[in-house]
Design an enzyme around this catalytic site. Structure first.
Site, PDB file in Angstrom:
ATOM      1  N   HIS A  91      -1.562   7.162   7.639  1.00 11.85           N
ATOM      2  CA  HIS A  91      -0.620   8.071   6.965  1.00 11.85           C
ATOM      3  C   HIS A  91      -1.278   9.414   6.663  1.00 11.85           C
ATOM      4  O   HIS A  91      -0.614  10.450   6.683  1.00 11.85           O
ATOM      5  CB  HIS A  91      -0.160   7.470   5.636  1.00 11.85           C
ATOM      6  CG  HIS A  91       1.058   6.587   5.746  1.00 11.85           C
ATOM      7  ND1 HIS A  91       2.272   7.054   6.192  1.00 11.85           N
ATOM      8  CD2 HIS A  91       1.254   5.283   5.445  1.00 11.85           C
ATOM      9  CE1 HIS A  91       3.160   6.067   6.165  1.00 11.85           C
ATOM     10  NE2 HIS A  91       2.572   4.971   5.720  1.00 11.85           N
ATOM     11  N   GLN A 145       3.490   9.839   1.229  1.00 11.39           N
ATOM     12  CA  GLN A 145       4.742   9.096   1.052  1.00 11.39           C
ATOM     13  C   GLN A 145       5.447   9.435  -0.253  1.00 11.39           C
ATOM     14  O   GLN A 145       6.599   9.024  -0.466  1.00 11.39           O
ATOM     15  CB  GLN A 145       4.481   7.584   1.100  1.00 11.39           C
ATOM     16  CG  GLN A 145       4.030   7.119   2.479  1.00 11.39           C
ATOM     17  CD  GLN A 145       3.873   5.615   2.510  1.00 11.39           C
ATOM     18  OE1 GLN A 145       2.820   5.107   2.158  1.00 11.39           O
ATOM     19  NE2 GLN A 145       4.928   4.924   2.898  1.00 11.39           N
ATOM     20  N   GLY A 158       0.838  -1.190   0.000  1.00 15.32           N
ATOM     21  CA  GLY A 158       0.000   0.000   0.000  1.00 15.32           C
ATOM     22  C   GLY A 158       0.871   1.237   0.000  1.00 15.32           C
ATOM     23  O   GLY A 158       2.063   1.175   0.324  1.00 15.32           O
ATOM     24  N   CYS A 202       6.985  -0.232   6.633  1.00  9.12           N
ATOM     25  CA  CYS A 202       6.511   0.944   5.908  1.00  9.12           C
ATOM     26  C   CYS A 202       7.604   1.385   4.945  1.00  9.12           C
ATOM     27  O   CYS A 202       8.774   1.446   5.326  1.00  9.12           O
ATOM     28  CB  CYS A 202       6.203   2.059   6.912  1.00  9.12           C
ATOM     29  SG  CYS A 202       5.579   3.553   6.130  1.00  9.12           S
ATOM     30  N   LEU A 203       7.212   1.685   3.707  1.00  7.45           N
ATOM     31  CA  LEU A 203       8.210   2.090   2.710  1.00  7.45           C
ATOM     32  C   LEU A 203       8.926   3.377   3.123  1.00  7.45           C
ATOM     33  O   LEU A 203      10.034   3.631   2.675  1.00  7.45           O
ATOM     34  CB  LEU A 203       7.547   2.288   1.339  1.00  7.45           C
ATOM     35  CG  LEU A 203       7.023   1.016   0.652  1.00  7.45           C
ATOM     36  CD1 LEU A 203       6.321   1.373  -0.652  1.00  7.45           C
ATOM     37  CD2 LEU A 203       8.133   0.007   0.411  1.00  7.45           C
ATOM     38  N   HIS A 220      -3.392   1.117   8.145  1.00  8.39           N
ATOM     39  CA  HIS A 220      -2.038   1.664   8.080  1.00  8.39           C
ATOM     40  C   HIS A 220      -1.996   2.856   7.107  1.00  8.39           C
ATOM     41  O   HIS A 220      -1.421   3.900   7.429  1.00  8.39           O
ATOM     42  CB  HIS A 220      -1.081   0.543   7.634  1.00  8.39           C
ATOM     43  CG  HIS A 220       0.343   0.958   7.427  1.00  8.39           C
ATOM     44  ND1 HIS A 220       1.382   0.417   8.169  1.00  8.39           N
ATOM     45  CD2 HIS A 220       0.914   1.840   6.566  1.00  8.39           C
ATOM     46  CE1 HIS A 220       2.527   0.970   7.760  1.00  8.39           C
ATOM     47  NE2 HIS A 220       2.260   1.834   6.796  1.00  8.39           N
ATOM     48  N   GLU A 221      -2.626   2.681   5.929  1.00  9.51           N
ATOM     49  CA  GLU A 221      -2.579   3.754   4.924  1.00  9.51           C
ATOM     50  C   GLU A 221      -3.402   4.968   5.355  1.00  9.51           C
ATOM     51  O   GLU A 221      -2.988   6.112   5.144  1.00  9.51           O
ATOM     52  CB  GLU A 221      -3.052   3.245   3.554  1.00  9.51           C
ATOM     53  CG  GLU A 221      -2.229   2.091   2.968  1.00  9.51           C
ATOM     54  CD  GLU A 221      -0.727   2.297   3.023  1.00  9.51           C
ATOM     55  OE1 GLU A 221      -0.256   3.452   2.957  1.00  9.51           O
ATOM     56  OE2 GLU A 221      -0.012   1.281   3.170  1.00  9.51           O
TER      57      GLU A 221
HETATM   58 NI    NI Z   1       3.428   3.065   5.542  1.00 10.10          NI
END
Ligand code: NI
Length: 173
Positions: free
Chosen positions: A141, A51, A46, A95-96, A137-138
């Site tokens: 963000h 991000q 995701g 997480c990226l 999670h997304e």
């Molecule tokens: Ni993340």
């Protein structure tokens, strides 16, 4: 569909509340497609717009597993959790934007989410399992929240210290 550069902790855009999308237009559709492309390139499940440095309430997800007949690709504007189960589930998350770190996060096991799809139509999604963890999670963000905020203070502070130091080393030399 260009791949966009990722933002990493401690970038301040990751801690801001993202702005709602006013209209799902071609710019937003392009953003969604670029986000999917970037997410796949980085092998994430995701991605949220902050991000890639865009403070907008847009997320994309692909939580299908390989032998899944129906690919589960999601493009969402203004996603919002409208109900959450009382029972919880724990999953190891990463997480990226915080590469190299993972942690066990406990969240509601299932959620219902309202959102606008890529045509601007109002939709709802029922999610459990991996998809439930992923969508929460997304959406976090978009509210400036990261998975490390669910960890113990000691563990969170350690990760923040380490990534901030790494970012400084990258910048200075
Ligand atoms: Ni993340």
């Amino acid at each position: 569909m260009p791949i966009r550069p990722l933002t990493f902790l401690p970038a301040s855009v990751l801690r801001k509340t993202a702005e709602p999308v006013k209209t799902v237009d071609d710019d937003i559709r392009q953003l969604m497609d670029d986000m999917l492309e970037t997410m796949r390139h980085e092998q994430g499940l995701g991605l949220a717009a902050p991000q890639i440095g865009q403070s907008l309430r847009v997320i994309v997800m692909d939580c299908s597993d390989e032998d899944d007949p129906d690919p589960m690709i999601w493009k969402m504007a203004n996603p919002e959790i409208i109900s959450a189960s009382e029972d919880t589930a724990s999953m190891e998350e990463g997480c990226l934007s915080i590469p190299g770190y993972r942690g066990e996060v406990t969240r509601p096991a299932s959620v219902e989410v309202s959102y606008l799809d890529e045509t601007g139509a109002e939709k709802t999604m029922q999610a459990d399992g991996l998809l439930a963890a992923c969508v929460q999670h997304e959406i976090d963000h978009l509210n400036g929240k990261l998975f490390i905020d669910y960890l113990s203070r000691a563990k969170r502070d350690l990760i923040i210290r380490k990534v901030t130091k790494d970012a400084r080393i990258d910048r200075d030399g």
